[in-house]
Write a protein that holds these residues in place. Sequence first.
Motif, PDB file in Angstrom:
ATOM      1  N   LEU A 101     -27.643  18.656  -9.010  1.00  0.00           N
ATOM      2  CA  LEU A 101     -28.067  19.664  -9.990  1.00  0.00           C
ATOM      3  C   LEU A 101     -29.181  19.105 -10.870  1.00  0.00           C
ATOM      4  CD1 LEU A 101     -24.571  21.021 -11.115  1.00  0.00           C
ATOM      5  CD2 LEU A 101     -26.009  21.764  -9.198  1.00  0.00           C
ATOM      6  N   ASP A 102     -30.130  19.945 -11.211  1.00  0.00           N
ATOM      7  CA  ASP A 102     -31.274  19.532 -12.022  1.00  0.00           C
ATOM      8  C   ASP A 102     -30.991  19.818 -13.499  1.00  0.00           C
ATOM      9  OD1 ASP A 102     -33.737  18.298 -12.093  1.00  0.00           O
ATOM     10  OD2 ASP A 102     -34.864  20.177 -11.974  1.00  0.00           O
ATOM     11  N   LEU A 103     -29.985  19.107 -14.049  1.00  0.00           N
ATOM     12  CA  LEU A 103     -29.567  19.327 -15.432  1.00  0.00           C
ATOM     13  C   LEU A 103     -29.918  18.120 -16.296  1.00  0.00           C
ATOM     14  CD1 LEU A 103     -25.986  20.848 -14.873  1.00  0.00           C
ATOM     15  CD2 LEU A 103     -28.199  22.041 -14.981  1.00  0.00           C
ATOM     16  N   ASP A 104     -30.059  18.379 -17.583  1.00  0.00           N
ATOM     17  CA  ASP A 104     -30.378  17.328 -18.543  1.00  0.00           C
ATOM     18  C   ASP A 104     -29.776  17.744 -19.884  1.00  0.00           C
ATOM     19  OD1 ASP A 104     -31.407  15.030 -19.625  1.00  0.00           O
ATOM     20  OD2 ASP A 104     -33.478  15.450 -19.122  1.00  0.00           O
ATOM     21  N   TYR A 105     -30.033  16.963 -20.928  1.00  0.00           N
ATOM     22  CA  TYR A 105     -29.545  17.356 -22.254  1.00  0.00           C
ATOM     23  C   TYR A 105     -30.665  17.243 -23.275  1.00  0.00           C
ATOM     24  CZ  TYR A 105     -29.229  12.400 -23.641  1.00  0.00           C
ATOM     25  OH  TYR A 105     -29.524  11.088 -23.962  1.00  0.00           O
ATOM     26  N   THR A 106     -30.468  17.899 -24.420  1.00  0.00           N
ATOM     27  CA  THR A 106     -31.490  17.864 -25.474  1.00  0.00           C
ATOM     28  C   THR A 106     -31.056  17.012 -26.658  1.00  0.00           C
ATOM     29  OG1 THR A 106     -30.627  19.926 -26.430  1.00  0.00           O
ATOM     30  CG2 THR A 106     -32.454  20.109 -24.856  1.00  0.00           C
ATOM     31  N   VAL A 107     -29.843  17.256 -27.185  1.00  0.00           N
ATOM     32  CA  VAL A 107     -29.400  16.510 -28.367  1.00  0.00           C
ATOM     33  C   VAL A 107     -27.955  16.031 -28.214  1.00  0.00           C
ATOM     34  CG1 VAL A 107     -30.942  17.615 -30.037  1.00  0.00           C
ATOM     35  CG2 VAL A 107     -28.759  18.712 -29.473  1.00  0.00           C
ATOM     36  N   LYS A 108     -27.657  14.910 -28.862  1.00  0.00           N
ATOM     37  CA  LYS A 108     -26.283  14.424 -28.969  1.00  0.00           C
ATOM     38  C   LYS A 108     -25.694  15.014 -30.245  1.00  0.00           C
ATOM     39  CE  LYS A 108     -27.233  10.057 -26.586  1.00  0.00           C
ATOM     40  NZ  LYS A 108     -27.222   8.572 -26.675  1.00  0.00           N
ATOM     41  N   VAL A 109     -24.513  15.620 -30.128  1.00  0.00           N
ATOM     42  CA  VAL A 109     -23.945  16.340 -31.268  1.00  0.00           C
ATOM     43  C   VAL A 109     -22.772  15.594 -31.909  1.00  0.00           C
ATOM     44  CG1 VAL A 109     -22.950  18.515 -32.057  1.00  0.00           C
ATOM     45  CG2 VAL A 109     -24.662  18.518 -30.225  1.00  0.00           C
ATOM     46  N   HIS A 110     -21.795  15.182 -31.102  1.00  0.00           N
ATOM     47  CA  HIS A 110     -20.635  14.517 -31.690  1.00  0.00           C
ATOM     48  C   HIS A 110     -19.948  13.616 -30.675  1.00  0.00           C
ATOM     49  CE1 HIS A 110     -18.645  17.980 -29.726  1.00  0.00           C
ATOM     50  NE2 HIS A 110     -17.646  17.141 -29.563  1.00  0.00           N
ATOM     51  N   ILE A 111     -19.070  12.776 -31.182  1.00  0.00           N
ATOM     52  CA  ILE A 111     -18.246  11.908 -30.355  1.00  0.00           C
ATOM     53  C   ILE A 111     -16.779  12.282 -30.587  1.00  0.00           C
ATOM     54  CG2 ILE A 111     -17.478   9.527 -29.971  1.00  0.00           C
ATOM     55  CD1 ILE A 111     -20.309   8.646 -30.887  1.00  0.00           C
ATOM     56  N   GLU A 112     -16.028  12.400 -29.517  1.00  0.00           N
ATOM     57  CA  GLU A 112     -14.593  12.672 -29.600  1.00  0.00           C
ATOM     58  C   GLU A 112     -13.852  11.423 -29.119  1.00  0.00           C
ATOM     59  OE1 GLU A 112     -13.676  16.129 -27.284  1.00  0.00           O
ATOM     60  OE2 GLU A 112     -15.415  17.219 -28.030  1.00  0.00           O
ATOM     61  N   PRO A 113     -13.336  10.613 -30.020  1.00  0.00           N
ATOM     62  CA  PRO A 113     -12.651   9.388 -29.597  1.00  0.00           C
ATOM     63  C   PRO A 113     -11.465   9.698 -28.681  1.00  0.00           C
ATOM     64  CG  PRO A 113     -13.043   9.394 -31.964  1.00  0.00           C
ATOM     65  CD  PRO A 113     -13.337  10.771 -31.483  1.00  0.00           C
ATOM     66  N   MET A 114     -11.437   9.088 -27.528  1.00  0.00           N
ATOM     67  CA  MET A 114     -10.304   9.215 -26.613  1.00  0.00           C
ATOM     68  C   MET A 114      -9.174   8.328 -27.143  1.00  0.00           C
ATOM     69  SD  MET A 114     -10.489   8.612 -22.508  1.00  0.00           S
ATOM     70  CE  MET A 114     -11.021  10.187 -21.895  1.00  0.00           C
ATOM     71  N   ALA A 115      -7.929   8.739 -26.899  1.00  0.00           N
ATOM     72  CA  ALA A 115      -6.821   7.962 -27.462  1.00  0.00           C
ATOM     73  C   ALA A 115      -5.601   7.979 -26.549  1.00  0.00           C
ATOM     74  CB  ALA A 115      -6.460   8.496 -28.848  1.00  0.00           C
ATOM     75  N   LEU A 116      -4.728   6.985 -26.747  1.00  0.00           N
ATOM     76  CA  LEU A 116      -3.480   6.857 -26.002  1.00  0.00           C
ATOM     77  C   LEU A 116      -2.347   7.484 -26.816  1.00  0.00           C
ATOM     78  CD1 LEU A 116      -1.862   5.595 -23.603  1.00  0.00           C
ATOM     79  CD2 LEU A 116      -1.628   3.530 -25.033  1.00  0.00           C
TER      80      LEU A 116
END
Length: 266
Positions: A101-116
């Motif tokens: 797929l010819d996809l890309d991104y424009t901006v980084k918005v947020h981080i969702e910390p993964m957790a146990l």
Amino acid sequence: MKKLLSILLSIVVIFALGGCGTKKEAVETDKKIITVGASPVPHKEILEVVKPLLAKEGYTLKIVEFTDYVTPNTALAEKQLDANFFQHVPYLKEFSKEKGLDLDYTVKVHIEPMALYSTKYKKLTDIKDGSSIAIPNDPTNGARALRVLEKAGLLKLKSGDLISKLDITENKKNLKITELEAPQLPRVLKDLDAAVINSNYAMEANLKLTDALAVEAKDSPYANVLAVRKEDKNKPYIKALSKALTSPEVKKFIAEKYKGAVIPAF
């Protein structure tokens, strides 16, 4: 005379068709209704904050909700969506490469910390030998989850980005690592000893980050982004959407609403 009239008529038709093409292109470039695919939490909630900001610029934001990690990208590639907002950079790159797929991104918005998370254990030291721990089954989130377990001191792994459970080099507690679809993890948590869960699915299930046994480092490279088709990156409506998603209003909303469970990446 007939030949001259025929030539003149052909010229008129060519210019008319050319004009139609230019008009159509202009409409596509300056479209005012932006359709974006998003996960329910927190992506759709963040986009609701963006709606009035875009309205001030003359745009209408239409949000289409998805609950999986596959359909939003295929829908974007097939032009059913103008953009999507649900995934981090490594997943977007790996998925695009795998599916061509010819996809890309424009901006980084947020981080969702993964957790146990666990409904059986209150702290890491309680985890017994032979415990069953589930992780997401897609390559990028699976690797990410394994690093959370490594950081918690439960495993040792080979170096590299796209690692799997086959790359475990030390497993003193003989933990049984099970790979499942990411959305299923909160639903089957009670049947497991623990699971490493993506923040969006954890929040939907009312799992609190403060109750997690281990949390991903805050310097995580897995920022969630606004994904678009490469051909559309510089179109005015995409630029307006990108600007709104990285506005002070969105940063304030993320900080106040999620209280550390979601962290602004801008």
